[in-house]
Scaffold this motif. Structure first.
Motif, mmCIF file in Angstrom:
data_model
loop_
_atom_site.group_PDB
_atom_site.id
_atom_site.type_symbol
_atom_site.label_atom_id
_atom_site.label_comp_id
_atom_site.label_asym_id
_atom_site.label_seq_id
_atom_site.Cartn_x
_atom_site.Cartn_y
_atom_site.Cartn_z
ATOM 1 N N ALA A 90 -4.874 26.814 21.673
ATOM 2 C CA ALA A 90 -5.164 25.377 21.673
ATOM 3 C C ALA A 90 -5.975 24.966 22.901
ATOM 4 O O ALA A 90 -6.526 23.866 22.944
ATOM 5 C CB ALA A 90 -3.869 24.573 21.605
ATOM 6 N N ASP A 93 -5.596 21.465 24.662
ATOM 7 C CA ASP A 93 -6.124 20.286 23.979
ATOM 8 C C ASP A 93 -5.244 19.962 22.773
ATOM 9 O O ASP A 93 -5.235 20.709 21.795
ATOM 10 C CB ASP A 93 -7.564 20.576 23.545
ATOM 11 N N GLU A 96 -7.046 19.662 19.443
ATOM 12 C CA GLU A 96 -7.379 20.968 18.904
ATOM 13 C C GLU A 96 -6.156 21.591 18.230
ATOM 14 O O GLU A 96 -6.262 22.204 17.152
ATOM 15 C CB GLU A 96 -7.898 21.887 20.009
ATOM 16 N N ARG A 99 -5.639 20.112 14.863
ATOM 17 C CA ARG A 99 -6.563 20.699 13.885
ATOM 18 C C ARG A 99 -6.080 22.081 13.444
ATOM 19 O O ARG A 99 -6.191 22.446 12.262
ATOM 20 C CB ARG A 99 -7.970 20.789 14.474
ATOM 21 N N GLN A 100 -5.555 22.835 14.386
ATOM 22 C CA GLN A 100 -5.042 24.165 14.050
ATOM 23 C C GLN A 100 -3.875 24.068 13.074
ATOM 24 O O GLN A 100 -3.758 24.889 12.151
ATOM 25 C CB GLN A 100 -4.635 24.904 15.326
#
Length: 354
Positions: A90, A93, A96, A99-100
């Protein structure tokens, strides 16, 4: 008539070829998945078994403790459960990491393990996994009791595996109480210390800081905080903070307490560069049980550390996730104990248990 017989013979010959080709073709079920085929062929019972697909998101790859943790996690899942592990960084973040999480869901992961960038994001992450029907385990950074209660009330397949940072802090204080002169090297009746903290607002950082001093005072020592600062769990930042403390307070500074080993290793470098003799005229303690730190303990440069058992945590998290995948009910939180490391004999005992 001869022409007709010739056409009939040719027709029979072609029909025979079709039957032979059709008979040699492999039979396939149109809607059968590779995993189903593996189970029906008996491969699922042996070494070739294909296990669940597990998505793992780590808050930062450059954190040495989490590097060890994720390597153990991947190896244990693959070897014990034949899992396909999808590991993601990540990079500190939270967006991020969000989103993962969505990618893990879209890619059809059976289970997810998250080392959250921000603990406050746990609710959103838990909701995403729950809505997709995917079990989730949080690791290393434990969501608060209110969030855990929500999982239980809503019967969500979410759990967490961590440690009690109050125990880690207490053990640090006890390490100093077991050290020469209980940390009061100049014997003025007070342990004068610098505190190198992790992230500001982080629960682990707060408890490790608070309980290390509580343990010292419970052991009968007066304490004086000369310096404190947030090193963000980072070795270079810890070194800079320690240098500032050493330059400012000189020989008055007797102890440097670090919330983790990375910062403690940085403090050791700063102390040596300042002409101090770690282990003799200044004491240093950390938390994590990193290999470099343990080597410094063997050399007498570091007073001690507290092993943050990445192996035990990784295996517990894996086992809990697999139980949830099997439909078993689990608790919302599991704690793995810390272990004090004070010298070569302690480390040898640990090695003997592996």
């Amino acid at each position: 008539m001869k022409q007709l017989n010739r056409w009939i013979a040719m027709g029979l010959l072609m029909l025979g070829v079709v039957f032979v080709v059709w008979g040699c073709a492999p039979y396939q079920k149109e809607e059968e998945s590779p995993r189903t085929q593996a189970f029906e062929s008996g491969e699922a019972e042996g070494a070739g078994k294909k296990g669940p697909k597990i998505g793992v998101s780590i808050y930062r790859y450059d954190d040495e403790f989490m590097r060890l943790y994720r390597l153990e996690l991947k190896q244990y899942l693959e070897e014990t459960y034949q899992a396909e592990v999808v590991m993601r960084n990540a990079g500190g973040d939270q967006e991020e990491q969000n989103r993962q999480m969505e990618q893990f869901i879209a890619e059809g992961c059976d289970g997810i393990i998250i080392n959250p960038v921000e603990v406050q994001a746990a609710g959103r992450l838990a909701d995403s996994a729950s809505q997709a029907g995917i079990p989730l385990v949080f690791i290393n950074r434990e969501p608060g009791e209110e969030e855990q209660s929500r999982w239980k009330e809503r019967k969500m397949a979410v759990s967490s595996v961590g440690t009690d940072s109050r125990q880690a802090g207490t053990y640090q204080g006890e390490l100093l109480l077991e050290a020469p002169k209980k940390g009061d090297l100049n014997e003025d009746g007070t342990v004068s210390y610098a505190m190198l903290m992790g992230e500001e607002g982080n629960e682990d950082s707060r408890y490790r800081t608070e309980y290390s001093i509580k343990a010292l005072e419970a052991g009968g020592m007066e304490t004086e905080e000369l310096f404190s600062g947030s090193g963000q769990w980072d070795q270079e930042k810890g070194e800079k903070l320690a240098k500032t403390a050493l330059d400012t307070y000189g020989s008055r500074l007797e102890v440097i307490i670090s919330n983790n080993d990375a910062m403690a290793n940085g403090a050791l470098k700063a102390a040596e560069e300042a002409g101090r003799i770690p282990g003799k005229d200044i004491l240093l303690v950390g938390i994590d049980g990193l290999r470099d730190t343990v080597e410094y303990i063997k050399e007498g440069k570091m007073t001690g550390t507290v092993l943050n058992d990445h192996e035990g945590q990784a295996r517990t998290a894996s086992d809990i996730l697999i139980k949830m995948l099997g439909g078993e009910e689990v608790d919302t939180a599991y704690l793995v104990d810390y272990i004090k490391i004070t010298g070569i004999s302690t480390f040898q005992n640990l090695e003997g248990e592996e």
